[in-house]
Design an enzyme around this catalytic site. Structure first.
Site, PDB file in Angstrom:
ATOM      1  N   GLY A   1      37.442  33.271  45.432  1.00 13.99           N
ATOM      2  CA  GLY A   1      36.490  32.495  44.625  1.00 13.99           C
ATOM      3  C   GLY A   1      35.421  31.875  45.494  1.00 13.99           C
ATOM      4  O   GLY A   1      35.093  30.700  45.340  1.00 13.99           O
TER       5      GLY A   1
ATOM      6  N   ARG B   1      30.741  30.592  44.486  1.00  6.17           N
ATOM      7  CA  ARG B   1      30.070  29.400  43.933  1.00  6.17           C
ATOM      8  C   ARG B   1      31.011  28.194  44.032  1.00  6.17           C
ATOM      9  O   ARG B   1      32.181  28.329  44.405  1.00  6.17           O
ATOM     10  CB  ARG B   1      29.633  29.619  42.496  1.00  6.17           C
ATOM     11  CG  ARG B   1      30.756  29.816  41.518  1.00  6.17           C
ATOM     12  CD  ARG B   1      30.228  29.789  40.087  1.00  6.17           C
ATOM     13  NE  ARG B   1      31.315  29.545  39.193  1.00  6.17           N
ATOM     14  CZ  ARG B   1      31.694  30.381  38.217  1.00  6.17           C
ATOM     15  NH1 ARG B   1      31.038  31.509  38.039  1.00  6.17           N
ATOM     16  NH2 ARG B   1      32.695  30.077  37.424  1.00  6.17           N
TER      17      ARG B   1
ATOM     18  N   ASN C   1      41.446  29.640  46.593  1.00  2.00           N
ATOM     19  CA  ASN C   1      40.604  28.705  45.843  1.00  2.00           C
ATOM     20  C   ASN C   1      40.283  29.174  44.427  1.00  2.00           C
ATOM     21  O   ASN C   1      40.072  28.360  43.536  1.00  2.00           O
ATOM     22  CB  ASN C   1      39.289  28.498  46.623  1.00  2.00           C
ATOM     23  CG  ASN C   1      38.197  27.907  45.762  1.00  2.00           C
ATOM     24  OD1 ASN C   1      38.192  26.713  45.470  1.00  2.00           O
ATOM     25  ND2 ASN C   1      37.271  28.764  45.317  1.00  2.00           N
TER      26      ASN C   1
ATOM     27  N   SER D   1      45.136  20.734  42.039  1.00  3.69           N
ATOM     28  CA  SER D   1      44.315  19.809  41.247  1.00  3.69           C
ATOM     29  C   SER D   1      45.055  18.496  41.023  1.00  3.69           C
ATOM     30  O   SER D   1      46.284  18.486  40.825  1.00  3.69           O
ATOM     31  CB  SER D   1      43.993  20.418  39.879  1.00  3.69           C
ATOM     32  OG  SER D   1      43.317  19.456  39.075  1.00  3.69           O
TER      33      SER D   1
ATOM     34  N   TYR E   1      46.425  25.154  32.382  1.00  8.23           N
ATOM     35  CA  TYR E   1      45.795  24.838  33.672  1.00  8.23           C
ATOM     36  C   TYR E   1      46.693  23.912  34.491  1.00  8.23           C
ATOM     37  O   TYR E   1      46.989  24.174  35.660  1.00  8.23           O
ATOM     38  CB  TYR E   1      44.434  24.187  33.423  1.00  8.23           C
ATOM     39  CG  TYR E   1      43.685  23.824  34.690  1.00  8.23           C
ATOM     40  CD1 TYR E   1      43.025  24.790  35.430  1.00  8.23           C
ATOM     41  CD2 TYR E   1      43.634  22.501  35.140  1.00  8.23           C
ATOM     42  CE1 TYR E   1      42.331  24.467  36.596  1.00  8.23           C
ATOM     43  CE2 TYR E   1      42.950  22.161  36.293  1.00  8.23           C
ATOM     44  CZ  TYR E   1      42.298  23.145  37.015  1.00  8.23           C
ATOM     45  OH  TYR E   1      41.615  22.807  38.167  1.00  8.23           O
TER      46      TYR E   1
ATOM     47  N   LYS F   1      48.645  24.698  38.101  1.00  7.55           N
ATOM     48  CA  LYS F   1      48.381  23.959  39.346  1.00  7.55           C
ATOM     49  C   LYS F   1      49.644  23.251  39.840  1.00  7.55           C
ATOM     50  O   LYS F   1      49.850  23.104  41.041  1.00  7.55           O
ATOM     51  CB  LYS F   1      47.241  22.955  39.127  1.00  7.55           C
ATOM     52  CG  LYS F   1      45.892  23.617  38.846  1.00  7.55           C
ATOM     53  CD  LYS F   1      45.406  24.451  40.023  1.00  7.55           C
ATOM     54  CE  LYS F   1      44.003  24.986  39.836  1.00  7.55           C
ATOM     55  NZ  LYS F   1      43.541  25.809  40.968  1.00  7.55           N
TER      56      LYS F   1
HETATM   57  P1  NAD Z   1      33.929  27.494  39.613  1.00 10.38           P
HETATM   58  O1  NAD Z   1      34.182  27.908  38.218  1.00 10.38           O
HETATM   59  O2  NAD Z   1      32.598  26.948  39.971  1.00 10.38           O
HETATM   60  O3  NAD Z   1      34.266  28.700  40.624  1.00 10.38           O
HETATM   61  C1  NAD Z   1      35.403  29.475  40.465  1.00 10.38           C
HETATM   62  C2  NAD Z   1      35.390  30.600  41.476  1.00 10.38           C
HETATM   63  O4  NAD Z   1      36.569  31.390  41.258  1.00 10.38           O
HETATM   64  C3  NAD Z   1      34.206  31.541  41.340  1.00 10.38           C
HETATM   65  O5  NAD Z   1      33.776  31.909  42.634  1.00 10.38           O
HETATM   66  C4  NAD Z   1      34.784  32.754  40.620  1.00 10.38           C
HETATM   67  O6  NAD Z   1      34.146  33.977  40.988  1.00 10.38           O
HETATM   68  C5  NAD Z   1      36.195  32.744  41.165  1.00 10.38           C
HETATM   69  N1  NAD Z   1      37.134  33.445  40.289  1.00 10.38           N
HETATM   70  C6  NAD Z   1      37.500  33.124  39.020  1.00 10.38           C
HETATM   71  N2  NAD Z   1      38.362  34.038  38.549  1.00 10.38           N
HETATM   72  C7  NAD Z   1      38.538  34.946  39.544  1.00 10.38           C
HETATM   73  C8  NAD Z   1      39.307  36.120  39.675  1.00 10.38           C
HETATM   74  N3  NAD Z   1      40.087  36.564  38.675  1.00 10.38           N
HETATM   75  N4  NAD Z   1      39.253  36.815  40.845  1.00 10.38           N
HETATM   76  C9  NAD Z   1      38.474  36.384  41.866  1.00 10.38           C
HETATM   77  N5  NAD Z   1      37.735  35.276  41.807  1.00 10.38           N
HETATM   78  C10 NAD Z   1      37.766  34.576  40.657  1.00 10.38           C
HETATM   79  O7  NAD Z   1      35.088  26.460  39.927  1.00 10.38           O
HETATM   80  P2  NAD Z   1      35.263  25.336  41.047  1.00 10.38           P
HETATM   81  O8  NAD Z   1      35.062  24.029  40.388  1.00 10.38           O
HETATM   82  O9  NAD Z   1      34.507  25.658  42.278  1.00 10.38           O
HETATM   83  O10 NAD Z   1      36.838  25.485  41.294  1.00 10.38           O
HETATM   84  C11 NAD Z   1      37.405  26.054  42.454  1.00 10.38           C
HETATM   85  C12 NAD Z   1      38.882  25.683  42.473  1.00 10.38           C
HETATM   86  O11 NAD Z   1      39.014  24.268  42.501  1.00 10.38           O
HETATM   87  C13 NAD Z   1      39.646  26.168  41.250  1.00 10.38           C
HETATM   88  O12 NAD Z   1      40.933  26.612  41.648  1.00 10.38           O
HETATM   89  C14 NAD Z   1      39.759  24.916  40.407  1.00 10.38           C
HETATM   90  O13 NAD Z   1      40.856  24.956  39.539  1.00 10.38           O
HETATM   91  C15 NAD Z   1      39.904  23.862  41.480  1.00 10.38           C
HETATM   92  N6  NAD Z   1      39.564  22.508  41.048  1.00 10.38           N
HETATM   93  C16 NAD Z   1      38.295  22.207  40.631  1.00 10.38           C
HETATM   94  C17 NAD Z   1      38.011  20.903  40.242  1.00 10.38           C
HETATM   95  C18 NAD Z   1      36.632  20.485  39.795  1.00 10.38           C
HETATM   96  O14 NAD Z   1      36.458  19.316  39.405  1.00 10.38           O
HETATM   97  N7  NAD Z   1      35.618  21.359  39.842  1.00 10.38           N
HETATM   98  C19 NAD Z   1      39.003  19.923  40.287  1.00 10.38           C
HETATM   99  C20 NAD Z   1      40.276  20.275  40.708  1.00 10.38           C
HETATM  100  C21 NAD Z   1      40.545  21.565  41.099  1.00 10.38           C
END
Ligand code: NAD
Length: 244
Positions: free
Chosen positions: A12, A15, A90, A143, A157, A161
């Site tokens: 991931g 982005r 990630n 998370s 979700y 996690k």
């Molecule tokens: P985002 O949606 O901006 O990015 C998600 C990334 O995962 C993207 O690069 C996408 O291409 C990739 N992805 C999704 N499904 C995929 C797949 N099947 N195969 C390969 N790549 C895949 O999300 P984010 O906010 O950057 O989140 C990143 C991580 O952090 C996630 O695991 C999310 O659960 C965790 N997280 C985010 C937050 C938040 O507040 N944004 C909080 C806690 C945890």
């Protein structure tokens, strides 16, 4: 540059938090391979980061939920690298706004497919390589929601996690004899596409601000560097003091 000579794999990475991790590890001297689903976004991130750190990163369109695709990628690409020293799991998805009884088996399968099986598929492939190299660093992006039950209407979700946090502890114990550190980070609210629609009230956060993706990348960098060599099995909270 403390990671020079290392090669990292980040899922991931095109982005949000993953992109910030890719850039930070490249800045610290690591080669970085990243997986993201969107080929166009992959090419763009590759170009932007390689402009700053020449030839540092390569992106690949691989669906981490698809075990065969992951295995094929390892056979075709990972084999070209002497070692993979760092894995950052990630990639994740979050489908909000369904009560527990509305979350179908298909929803569960989609969420667990990326958030849990994605972690399993990559980690399963990388462990033998890290064992051969007599060491490695694995970091999962979990998370805060799994620690405090903070999000209602996202049981799939939160469950996925929570599984990742348990997996972190079990793997850390199993892999410690091989000098492989396994840790997780647990972000609270981070400013990314995932939280865009959430209208987060920052006044409920004791430090008064959401995290930026770079804040999570700093913690991940610490956990993959030698600065944290005695840390394994832990989940590091990065949440501005929310639910202390
Ligand atoms: P985002 O949606 O901006 O990015 C998600 C990334 O995962 C993207 O690069 C996408 O291409 C990739 N992805 C999704 N499904 C995929 C797949 N099947 N195969 C390969 N790549 C895949 O999300 P984010 O906010 O950057 O989140 C990143 C991580 O952090 C996630 O695991 C999310 O659960 C965790 N997280 C985010 C937050 C938040 O507040 N944004 C909080 C806690 C945890």
């Amino acid at each position: 540059m403390s990671l020079s000579g290392k090669t990292a794999l980040v899922s991931g990475g095109n982005r949000g938090i993953g992109r910030a991790i890719v850039e930070r590890l490249a800045r610290e001297g690591s080669k970085v391979l990243f997986l993201g689903r969107n080929e166009r976004e992959n090419r763009q991130v590759e170009a932007e980061i390689n402009r700053l750190y020449p030839d540092a990163v390569r992106g690949f369109a691989v669906d981490v939920a698809d075990e065969a695709a992951v295995n094929d990628w390892f056979a075709a690409v990972a084999e070209q690298y002497d070692s993979l020293d760092i894995l950052v799991n990630n990639a994740g998805i979050c489908q909000l706004s369904k009560s527990f009884t509305e979350v179908s088996d298909a929803d569960w399968a989609a969420t667990l497919g990326v958030n849990l099986y994605g972690v399993i598929h990559l980690t399963r492939q990388i462990i033998p390589r890290m064992k051969n190299a007599h060491g490695g660093k694995i970091v999962h992006v979990a998370s805060l929601a799994a620690e405090v039950g903070g999000i209602a209407t996202a049981a799939d979700y939160v469950g996925s996690k929570a599984a990742v946090i348990g997996l972190t502890k079990s793997l850390a114990r199993e892999l410690a004899p091989y000098q492989i550190n396994v840790n997780a980070v647990a972000p609270g609210f981070v400013r990314t596409q995932m939280t865009e629609a959430m209208a987060v009230d920052e006044s409920i956060i004791p430090l008064g601000r959401m995290a930026e993706p770079e804040d999570i990348a700093s913690a991940v960098y610490f956990l993959v560097s030698e600065e944290s060599r005695c840390i394994t099995g832990t989940t590091l909270d990065i949440n501005g003091g929310l639910f202390m």
